[in-house]
Design a protein around this motif. Structure first.
Motif, PDB file in Angstrom:
ATOM      1  N   LEU A  34       4.790  10.257  -6.942  1.00 28.85           N
ATOM      2  CA  LEU A  34       5.959  10.703  -7.711  1.00 28.85           C
ATOM      3  C   LEU A  34       5.660  10.927  -9.194  1.00 28.85           C
ATOM      4  CD1 LEU A  34       9.040   8.841  -6.264  1.00 28.85           C
ATOM      5  CD2 LEU A  34       8.438  11.244  -6.086  1.00 28.85           C
ATOM      6  N   VAL A  35       4.680  10.169  -9.732  1.00 28.83           N
ATOM      7  CA  VAL A  35       4.420  10.273 -11.178  1.00 28.83           C
ATOM      8  C   VAL A  35       4.230  11.724 -11.670  1.00 28.83           C
ATOM      9  CG1 VAL A  35       2.606   9.824 -12.874  1.00 28.83           C
ATOM     10  CG2 VAL A  35       3.713   7.949 -11.711  1.00 28.83           C
ATOM     11  N   PRO A  36       3.437  12.564 -10.980  1.00 34.78           N
ATOM     12  CA  PRO A  36       3.233  13.924 -11.496  1.00 34.78           C
ATOM     13  C   PRO A  36       4.530  14.735 -11.580  1.00 34.78           C
ATOM     14  CG  PRO A  36       1.664  13.442  -9.760  1.00 34.78           C
ATOM     15  CD  PRO A  36       2.659  12.336  -9.758  1.00 34.78           C
ATOM     16  N   LEU A  37       5.586  14.285 -10.888  1.00 37.14           N
ATOM     17  CA  LEU A  37       6.852  15.021 -10.935  1.00 37.14           C
ATOM     18  C   LEU A  37       7.389  15.121 -12.364  1.00 37.14           C
ATOM     19  CD1 LEU A  37       9.044  14.052  -7.874  1.00 37.14           C
ATOM     20  CD2 LEU A  37       8.048  16.255  -8.454  1.00 37.14           C
ATOM     21  N   SER A  38       7.124  14.069 -13.191  1.00 34.92           N
ATOM     22  CA  SER A  38       7.611  14.119 -14.574  1.00 34.92           C
ATOM     23  C   SER A  38       7.072  15.372 -15.262  1.00 34.92           C
ATOM     24  CB  SER A  38       7.174  12.905 -15.372  1.00 34.92           C
ATOM     25  OG  SER A  38       6.865  11.855 -14.530  1.00 34.92           O
ATOM     26  N   GLY A  39       5.783  15.651 -15.011  1.00 34.27           N
ATOM     27  CA  GLY A  39       5.167  16.825 -15.611  1.00 34.27           C
ATOM     28  C   GLY A  39       5.816  18.097 -15.119  1.00 34.27           C
ATOM     29  N   VAL A  40       6.131  18.113 -13.805  1.00 35.86           N
ATOM     30  CA  VAL A  40       6.745  19.321 -13.239  1.00 35.86           C
ATOM     31  C   VAL A  40       8.122  19.548 -13.865  1.00 35.86           C
ATOM     32  CG1 VAL A  40       7.575  20.398 -11.121  1.00 35.86           C
ATOM     33  CG2 VAL A  40       5.455  19.092 -11.099  1.00 35.86           C
ATOM     34  N   VAL A  41       8.894  18.426 -14.025  1.00 35.51           N
ATOM     35  CA  VAL A  41      10.244  18.567 -14.586  1.00 35.51           C
ATOM     36  C   VAL A  41      10.189  19.115 -16.010  1.00 35.51           C
ATOM     37  CG1 VAL A  41      12.255  17.240 -15.336  1.00 35.51           C
ATOM     38  CG2 VAL A  41      11.268  16.843 -13.102  1.00 35.51           C
ATOM     39  N   LEU A  42       9.137  18.706 -16.769  1.00 39.69           N
ATOM     40  CA  LEU A  42       9.022  19.180 -18.153  1.00 39.69           C
ATOM     41  C   LEU A  42       8.887  20.699 -18.221  1.00 39.69           C
ATOM     42  CD1 LEU A  42       6.746  16.559 -19.912  1.00 39.69           C
ATOM     43  CD2 LEU A  42       9.197  16.902 -20.159  1.00 39.69           C
ATOM     44  N   LEU A  43       8.380  21.324 -17.140  1.00 43.55           N
ATOM     45  CA  LEU A  43       8.227  22.777 -17.129  1.00 43.55           C
ATOM     46  C   LEU A  43       9.579  23.474 -17.290  1.00 43.55           C
ATOM     47  CD1 LEU A  43       5.599  23.329 -14.305  1.00 43.55           C
ATOM     48  CD2 LEU A  43       5.252  23.330 -16.766  1.00 43.55           C
ATOM     49  N   ALA A  98       4.560   5.658  -5.384  1.00 42.92           N
ATOM     50  CA  ALA A  98       4.667   5.696  -6.849  1.00 42.92           C
ATOM     51  C   ALA A  98       3.688   6.701  -7.430  1.00 42.92           C
ATOM     52  CB  ALA A  98       4.403   4.305  -7.409  1.00 42.92           C
ATOM     53  N   LEU A  99       2.439   6.665  -6.921  1.00 42.78           N
ATOM     54  CA  LEU A  99       1.426   7.578  -7.452  1.00 42.78           C
ATOM     55  C   LEU A  99       1.790   9.028  -7.169  1.00 42.78           C
ATOM     56  CD1 LEU A  99      -1.910   5.723  -6.622  1.00 42.78           C
ATOM     57  CD2 LEU A  99      -0.764   5.977  -8.832  1.00 42.78           C
ATOM     58  N   ARG A 139       0.830  -1.192   0.000  1.00 37.32           N
ATOM     59  CA  ARG A 139       0.000   0.000   0.000  1.00 37.32           C
ATOM     60  C   ARG A 139       0.872   1.252   0.000  1.00 37.32           C
ATOM     61  NH1 ARG A 139      -3.085   1.548   5.296  1.00 37.32           N
ATOM     62  NH2 ARG A 139      -0.996   2.330   5.648  1.00 37.32           N
ATOM     63  N   ASN A 140       1.898   1.279   0.875  1.00 40.85           N
ATOM     64  CA  ASN A 140       2.703   2.490   1.011  1.00 40.85           C
ATOM     65  C   ASN A 140       3.532   2.761  -0.241  1.00 40.85           C
ATOM     66  OD1 ASN A 140       1.568   2.721   3.461  1.00 40.85           O
ATOM     67  ND2 ASN A 140       3.378   2.060   4.624  1.00 40.85           N
ATOM     68  N   THR A 141       4.124   1.668  -0.812  1.00 40.75           N
ATOM     69  CA  THR A 141       4.920   1.900  -2.018  1.00 40.75           C
ATOM     70  C   THR A 141       4.028   2.364  -3.156  1.00 40.75           C
ATOM     71  OG1 THR A 141       4.768  -0.455  -2.432  1.00 40.75           O
ATOM     72  CG2 THR A 141       6.854   0.373  -1.544  1.00 40.75           C
ATOM     73  N   MET A 142       2.784   1.848  -3.209  1.00 42.23           N
ATOM     74  CA  MET A 142       1.896   2.305  -4.270  1.00 42.23           C
ATOM     75  C   MET A 142       1.593   3.790  -4.104  1.00 42.23           C
ATOM     76  SD  MET A 142      -1.918   1.093  -5.337  1.00 42.23           S
ATOM     77  CE  MET A 142      -2.716   2.159  -4.166  1.00 42.23           C
ATOM     78  N   PHE A 143       1.328   4.204  -2.866  1.00 42.74           N
ATOM     79  CA  PHE A 143       1.095   5.632  -2.628  1.00 42.74           C
ATOM     80  C   PHE A 143       2.307   6.450  -3.090  1.00 42.74           C
ATOM     81  CE2 PHE A 143      -2.213   4.957   0.970  1.00 42.74           C
ATOM     82  CZ  PHE A 143      -3.205   4.877   0.004  1.00 42.74           C
TER      83      PHE A 143
END
Lengths: 270, 352
Positions: free
Chosen positions: B174-183, B171-172, B165-169
């Motif tokens: 961290l995923v939006p970070l890719s979008g932030v880095v693209l900025l 992962a979820l 449960r915790n690792t899934m939280f």
């Protein structure tokens, strides 16, 4: 040539050379002497034109520009504006002014070309200024139209619109449309800067540049220029085009929709 | 309508008690659903010949559309691009533009008109009533769904295996970070680009019409000249980028007409050089009125007074037009004494 140089020591050689020299001198005199008399005539005609121009000036212009062209509170000084400015202002009917206002509009010319030339001669005699351009200076023949377009967009388009349709300035002033304006008048306007238009003297915009600009205008904005887009709607840009599309385009769609819905398909009309 | 228009017997006074006696109680519910009116047939429903005619009309419209499309392709292939023709209400127009527009318009219109005609005359127009149903599900369906969900949660061991449960939280999250880095691609930060232009000390003023360096005697009172910095070539890769900031307009004023002392100091014999970029949103402004010395911006009518330090006298611009300090060098040409003292063009957050 060899024959000629072989006989150069002939006793009659000196006589032949002398006769030849006399013929050349006589021929040259014949070629240039009439020109001199014509020049004298010109000067006389010139001073006559100045006299006549002064008379016309005292009647038509002096009330605003002063008796000696020195200017009054109603009109600027004309000393040093040159014949070109007179030819433009009077030739396009802007002067004499009908009434004081934001700017003098173009109207029917009151003086004929001979009178304008006399007025111009008088004003030119008050102080040195640009003279009326000759036909080969302003004729669009043989000019670089593409370069003219580039120059027009750099120097003129800000006020006169990209194809010379004219535009608004501040406080009621405006840049007039350049459609079908006589090339001579366009040249003179660039040279002298009438009213609030800045001038573009030959020192910063060469004669060739001016010719190119006139050729560009002749191509894009004259009665014989062709618009590949068809209906120009005044060539004013997106405002008139958008308005046309919204009113007539959308209007036509609404009319069709109403027409379709208003007709019933039923056999029994109610 | 005034009371004069109403006939005598219809006035309330004239009707008297006949009115009340005339009212009869309607039978049943007066607000009951009257139902659909009886279905009316179209000509095409009754007459098979009319239906055939409609069918042919629709097919004709679709065929016309096909012909127009073929015509579009044919005009594209065959009509030369520079051919002009005269069409009555429009005037002179490019033959290619006109025929492409006409054929494409006909092709699209005929598909639409055919479809409308088909729907109106041939497709069934019998009214259909469909009753609404309650939105809420039956109680037993609800109970079953909830029970199934609880069973699924139990079987997945979501509550018991905390590591998953915790690792899934994680992962979820961290995923939006890719979008932030693209900025990051919006950057890099402009640095000093907004403050610096191609002008610098000693650069001569080059006439944009002739590409020659300007001399003070070239510039007359009442004239308008555009200049670019020495070394900038129109063929250069970054010409547009540089001229967008460095564009300069040069006018000559009589020194006694210059009201601003700094402007006079920064001029050369009354020749003043101002940025051509409006300080509001950066439109090129050069609608110069030589008698008033005003410069008007065509976009939002900001007006600047070139005889008073480029001061804003009207409109939304927030800053005076930046002036370039110029002098006459020892060869007799005009040259810049440095870059603009302040950023040219519109204001920005860190402008100060």
């Amino acid at each position: 040539m060899k024959k000629l140089s072989a006989r150069r020591r002939h006793p009659l050689a000196a006589v032949v050379v002398l006769l030849f020299a006399l013929a050349v001198t006589g021929g040259l005199y014949a070629a240039f002497a009439p020109a001199d008399t014509a020049k004298a005539d010109d000067t006389a005609a010139q001073s006559l034109a100045i006299e006549e121009g002064k008379k016309l000036y005292s009647v038509g212009c002096a009330s605003c520009h002063g008796t000696g062209g020195q200017g009054t509170t109603d009109g600027p000084s004309l000393v040093g504006v040159g014949a070109s400015a007179v030819d433009f202002q009077v030739g396009t009917g802007r002067m004499p002014l009908q009434q004081q206002g934001a700017q003098a509009p173009k109207k029917k010319a009151i003086y004929d070309q001979a009178e304008i030339d006399q007025l111009a001669a008088y004003i030119a005699s008050l102080g040195a200024g640009p003279s009326v351009p000759s036909k080969d200076q302003y004729s669009p023949d043989g000019a670089d139209i593409a370069k003219g377009g580039e120059l027009f967009r750099t120097n003129c388009a800000q006020c006169h619109n990209f194809t010379g349709k004219g535009g608004a300035l501040s406080n009621g002033k405006f840049a007039p449309s350049l459609e079908d304006v006589n090339p001579k008048h366009i040249y003179e306007a660039m040279q002298t800067g009438p009213q609030n238009m800045p001038s573009f003297p030959d020192t910063t915009m060469s004669e060739k540049n001016k010719k190119d600009i006139i050729a560009y205008l002749d191509t894009v904005n004259s009665s014989k220029s062709q618009s590949p887009g068809g209906l120009e709607l005044g060539g004013l840009g997106p405002v008139s085009e958008g308005l046309f599309a919204w009113i007539f385009g959308l209007g036509a769609l609404i009319v069709v929709a109403i027409w379709v819905a208003a007709r019933t398909a039923k056999a029994k009309k109610s | 309508m005034s009371s004069q228009d109403i006939p005598e017997e219809h006035l309330p006074s004239a009707q008297g008690d006949t009115h009340t006696s005339a009212v009869t109680k309607p039978a049943g519910d007066p607000f009951a659903d009257p139902g659909l009116p009886p279905h009316e047939h179209r000509v095409q429903d009754i007459d098979e010949r009319a239906a055939k005619r409609s069918e042919r009309a629709v097919a004709f419209l679709f065929l016309l559309s096909m012909v127009a499309t073929v015509g579009f392709i044919a005009s594209y292939v065959s009509i030369p691009v520079d051919k002009n023709i005269y069409v009555f209400p429009i005037g002179h127009i490019s033959a290619l533009n006109f025929s492409l527009g006409l054929t494409l318009g006909v092709a699209l219109f005929c598909i639409g008109a055919g479809a409308v005609h088909w729907a109106r005359t041939l497709m069934s127009d019998v009214e259909v009533a469909d009753e609404r149903h309650a939105i809420a599900a039956e109680p037993e369906v609800k109970a079953k769904v909830l029970a199934d969900f609880a069973a699924g949660a139990e079987e997945s061991a979501f509550g018991r295996r905390k590591l998953i449960r915790n690792t899934m939280f994680g992962a979820l999250a961290l995923v939006p970070l890719s979008g932030v880095v693209l900025l990051r691609d919006l950057g890099p930060l402009p640095g000093t680009k907004l403050r610096k232009t191609a002008w610098s000390e000693g650069k001569m003023l080059i006439n944009q019409n002739t590409n020659q360096p300007l001399r003070p005697e070239d510039i007359q009172v009442g004239s308008l000249t555009f200049a670019m910095p020495e070394g900038l070539k129109e063929e250069d890769h970054d010409f547009q980028k540089e001229i967008a900031k460095a564009a300069l307009m040069i006018v000559r004023l009589r020194p006694e007409n210059i009201k601003d002392k700094k402007e006079l100091d920064w001029s050369a014999d009354g020749i003043v050089a101002f940025s051509k970029i409006c300080t509001h949103v950066g439109c090129p402004i050069s609608l110069y009125e030589q008698q008033t010395h005003h410069v008007l911006c065509p976009c939002h009518q900001s007006t600047f007074d070139l005889s008073d330090g480029g001061r804003v006298i009207f409109g939304p611009a927030g800053h005076a037009l930046p002036q370039l300090r110029i002098k006459v060098n020892d060869k007799g040409y005009l040259e810049a004494m440095g870059d603009f003292a302040e950023p040219v063009g519109p204001a920005f957050w860190e402008r100060g």
